[in-house]
Design an enzyme around this catalytic site. Sequence first.
Site, PDB file in Angstrom:
ATOM      1  N   CYS A   1       1.629  -6.038  15.195  1.00 30.12           N
ATOM      2  CA  CYS A   1       3.006  -5.500  15.226  1.00 30.12           C
ATOM      3  C   CYS A   1       4.037  -6.623  15.268  1.00 30.12           C
ATOM      4  O   CYS A   1       5.211  -6.378  15.061  1.00 30.12           O
ATOM      5  CB  CYS A   1       3.240  -4.644  16.468  1.00 30.12           C
ATOM      6  SG  CYS A   1       2.221  -3.197  16.622  1.00 30.12           S
TER       7      CYS A   1
ATOM      8  N   HIS B   1       0.847  -1.197   0.000  1.00 30.33           N
ATOM      9  CA  HIS B   1       0.000   0.000   0.000  1.00 30.33           C
ATOM     10  C   HIS B   1       0.878   1.242   0.000  1.00 30.33           C
ATOM     11  O   HIS B   1       2.111   1.160  -0.073  1.00 30.33           O
ATOM     12  CB  HIS B   1      -1.013  -0.042   1.142  1.00 30.33           C
ATOM     13  CG  HIS B   1      -0.445   0.043   2.525  1.00 30.33           C
ATOM     14  ND1 HIS B   1       0.277   1.117   2.983  1.00 30.33           N
ATOM     15  CD2 HIS B   1      -0.526  -0.809   3.571  1.00 30.33           C
ATOM     16  CE1 HIS B   1       0.619   0.924   4.235  1.00 30.33           C
ATOM     17  NE2 HIS B   1       0.158  -0.244   4.613  1.00 30.33           N
TER      18      HIS B   1
ATOM     19  N   LYS C   1      -4.003   6.422  10.908  1.00 24.38           N
ATOM     20  CA  LYS C   1      -2.969   5.763  10.108  1.00 24.38           C
ATOM     21  C   LYS C   1      -3.633   4.919   9.020  1.00 24.38           C
ATOM     22  O   LYS C   1      -4.611   4.226   9.285  1.00 24.38           O
ATOM     23  CB  LYS C   1      -2.137   4.841  11.007  1.00 24.38           C
ATOM     24  CG  LYS C   1      -1.006   4.168  10.256  1.00 24.38           C
ATOM     25  CD  LYS C   1      -0.305   3.115  11.081  1.00 24.38           C
ATOM     26  CE  LYS C   1       0.821   2.466  10.293  1.00 24.38           C
ATOM     27  NZ  LYS C   1       1.349   1.260  10.902  1.00 24.38           N
TER      28      LYS C   1
ATOM     29  N   HIS D   1       4.051   1.572   2.231  1.00 20.73           N
ATOM     30  CA  HIS D   1       5.214   0.820   1.738  1.00 20.73           C
ATOM     31  C   HIS D   1       5.846   1.548   0.556  1.00 20.73           C
ATOM     32  O   HIS D   1       7.061   1.647   0.430  1.00 20.73           O
ATOM     33  CB  HIS D   1       4.807  -0.583   1.283  1.00 20.73           C
ATOM     34  CG  HIS D   1       4.086  -1.373   2.331  1.00 20.73           C
ATOM     35  ND1 HIS D   1       2.936  -2.056   2.078  1.00 20.73           N
ATOM     36  CD2 HIS D   1       4.357  -1.570   3.641  1.00 20.73           C
ATOM     37  CE1 HIS D   1       2.525  -2.663   3.176  1.00 20.73           C
ATOM     38  NE2 HIS D   1       3.374  -2.377   4.142  1.00 20.73           N
TER      39      HIS D   1
ATOM     40  N   CYS E   1       1.147  -8.128  20.563  1.00 20.88           N
ATOM     41  CA  CYS E   1       0.281  -7.642  19.484  1.00 20.88           C
ATOM     42  C   CYS E   1       0.688  -8.355  18.197  1.00 20.88           C
ATOM     43  O   CYS E   1       1.814  -8.189  17.731  1.00 20.88           O
ATOM     44  CB  CYS E   1       0.383  -6.124  19.307  1.00 20.88           C
ATOM     45  SG  CYS E   1      -0.462  -5.568  17.796  1.00 20.88           S
TER      46      CYS E   1
ATOM     47  N   HIS F   1      -3.042  -0.946  15.682  1.00 20.87           N
ATOM     48  CA  HIS F   1      -3.918  -1.988  15.144  1.00 20.87           C
ATOM     49  C   HIS F   1      -5.294  -2.028  15.784  1.00 20.87           C
ATOM     50  O   HIS F   1      -6.155  -2.790  15.340  1.00 20.87           O
ATOM     51  CB  HIS F   1      -3.218  -3.358  15.240  1.00 20.87           C
ATOM     52  CG  HIS F   1      -1.990  -3.407  14.391  1.00 20.87           C
ATOM     53  ND1 HIS F   1      -0.726  -3.151  14.888  1.00 20.87           N
ATOM     54  CD2 HIS F   1      -1.843  -3.610  13.057  1.00 20.87           C
ATOM     55  CE1 HIS F   1       0.148  -3.219  13.888  1.00 20.87           C
ATOM     56  NE2 HIS F   1      -0.501  -3.492  12.781  1.00 20.87           N
TER      57      HIS F   1
ATOM     58  N   CYS G   1      -3.628  -1.775  21.172  1.00 23.39           N
ATOM     59  CA  CYS G   1      -2.496  -1.275  20.397  1.00 23.39           C
ATOM     60  C   CYS G   1      -2.982  -0.084  19.577  1.00 23.39           C
ATOM     61  O   CYS G   1      -3.962  -0.207  18.830  1.00 23.39           O
ATOM     62  CB  CYS G   1      -1.979  -2.378  19.475  1.00 23.39           C
ATOM     63  SG  CYS G   1      -0.930  -1.735  18.151  1.00 23.39           S
TER      64      CYS G   1
ATOM     65  N   LYS H   1      -4.212  -1.722   6.537  1.00 23.45           N
ATOM     66  CA  LYS H   1      -5.161  -2.728   6.106  1.00 23.45           C
ATOM     67  C   LYS H   1      -6.159  -3.017   7.224  1.00 23.45           C
ATOM     68  O   LYS H   1      -7.358  -3.129   6.991  1.00 23.45           O
ATOM     69  CB  LYS H   1      -4.414  -4.009   5.749  1.00 23.45           C
ATOM     70  CG  LYS H   1      -5.362  -4.952   5.116  1.00 23.45           C
ATOM     71  CD  LYS H   1      -4.695  -6.072   4.391  1.00 23.45           C
ATOM     72  CE  LYS H   1      -5.770  -6.950   3.812  1.00 23.45           C
ATOM     73  NZ  LYS H   1      -5.694  -8.315   4.313  1.00 23.45           N
TER      74      LYS H   1
END
Length: 488
Positions: free
Chosen positions: A131, A20, A296, A23, A128, A148, A145, A299
Site C-alpha cells: 500500500c 490490469h 480482490k 486500473h 505495508c 496484500h 494487510c 498482482k
Amino acid sequence: MANKKFFVTTPIYYVNDRPHLGHAYTTIAADVAARYHRFLGEKVFFLTGTDEHGAKIEKAAQKSGKAPKEFADENSEKFRQSWKKLNISYDGFIRTTDPKHKKAAQKALEVLYKNGFIKKGVYQGLYCFGCEQYKTKNDLIAGKCPDHKIAPELIEEESYIFKLSKFQDVLRKKIVKDELYIQPKERKNEVLAFLGQELRDISISRQKVKWGIPLPFDRRFTVYVWIEALFNYLTGIGWEGNPKELPDFWPPELQLMGKDILRVHATIWPALILALKIPLPKNFFVHGYFTTNGQKMSKSLGNIIWPEEIIEKFGVDAARYLLLSVLHFGQDGDISWQKLKEEYNADLAAGLGNLVSRVINMAVKVRIENKESKIENNEVKKNIKEAEKKWKEGLSQFKFSEALASIWDLIRFCDQYIEKESPWKESKNQISVINDLLIALASIAQFISPFLPETSRKIFNQLGLASLEKEIVFKIKKSEPLFPKVIS
Ligand code: MSP
C-alpha cells in the site's frame, strides 16, 4: 452551458507492472465522464498518469534487474499503450519522474515547511509496502494487510512530519457538509468514522528509500511517495508549486478512485490543500473492486485478468461496456470469463447488435431513404424521453452502470415494440413503425457514445447521420454485424 469547465482525474498508477482491469476500470469511467461533458459543450481536462517513485517501485525494478528509471519508463509506456487500445481520450498524462513535477512538488513542500506545517521528529509505525502506507492495528486482519495479505513491517526512523492532526475538525466539517462530496454514501460514512478517531500526524520523508524526490530542506531524505503523488493532480495541469498561481482548471470537478485509496485522498490530500490555502476538489467518486471468487483482483494475489485479453476476445467497445456494467455504483463485482461471455452475448450480440441489424434490414427492405423523419408513436417517444432523462441523471451523478441500464431498457423496449407491431409484414403502419425505430436507434447511438464511441459512430454511419440532429434525414447503409456471437 458553453465553456463551463470540467476537470476529471484518475489516480496515478504504480508502474510496478502493466495495467490490469482495476486500473482500466477507473480510467474508462473517467473517459466516459470526460466524453459526456465534452458532449455537453464544456471545457474538459481529463488527467491520468503514472506514480513512479517509492520503495515498491524500487524493489520491483531491482527484481527485474533494471534501473528504476528504465523500469518506470517501460511500464509507464505500457499504460499509455493500453489506454490507446481502450480508446481513452485523456488530455494530460503526468509522470511523477517528470522534472516539472519534481520541481513543483519540492516548491510546495518548501511552502508547507516555511509556514510551520512540517516539523522534525521520529516516526514509528507498521508499514505495508504494497500500500506504501502506515497501517493501524485496526486495519489489519490476523496481523496482515487485508489487500496484500502480508504482515506490515515495524519501522522507526528520523522523519519530517506533517501536522495532519491539526486538520481533523475542519476535514470532518467539510465532508459532513459535502463541501468535499464523497460518493457513495457508505464511503463518506466510512471516512467520517475514521475522522471520528484520533488522526495521527504523518511522516512525509523516507531515509532509506533512494528512489524518490529529494526533500528540498534536507536532502538526506526523499519525499514520501504518496505526498508527491497527490500533488500530481495540480502539477498535471501545469502548477509550478506556487499556491497563489493556480491553473485555470483547478479545482477538479471529479476525482475517481478505488476504495483502498479513499482514506489517503480524504485526509492527507485535502489537508495538504487546506494547508496551502487552495480550493478543495468538489467530488470524489469511490468505486469497489473487481474480485475473482470474492478476492480482490491484484498482482500480489495472482488472479489478474488483463485488459488486452478482454479486448482481444470481445473488441474494444465491448471491453469498455463489460467492465463498466460489471461493477455496480461503488460496489465490488465478481468477474470471470464465463460471466463476461454471457453478458457479451446477451447485452451486445443478442441485445444492441441484433436490434441494430433487425431495424436496418427492415429499413433497407422497405427502402426508407432520404425521408425526413419525425417520431409518430407516443409510446416510442415516451420511452426515448425516459431513457434520456435517466441517462443524464446517471451520468451527471457518475452512476455509470445506471446510465447504461437506462439505455438497455430502451433497447428491450424496442425489441418488444418490434414483436408487437411485426413491421416486417406489410401494413399501413409499417413505414411509420420502422421510422420510429430508426429514430430510437439514433437516440441509442447518441446515448452510448461516451461508453462505446466506435459503435456509436458505426450506428450513425448505418443511419447515414453524423450525430443526433434535430432534423433527421436517414440514408440507410447495411453493414457487418456489430457484435458477432462469441461461442467459446
Ligand atoms: N499510486 C497509487 C495512487 C496514487 S493517486 C495520487 C495507487 N496505485 S495503484 O496502481 O495501486 O491503484 C490505482 C487504482 O486502481 C486505485 O484506485 C485502485 O482502487 C484501483 N484498483 C486496483 N485494483 C483494483 C481492483 N481489483 N478492482 C478495481 N480497482 C482496483 O494506489
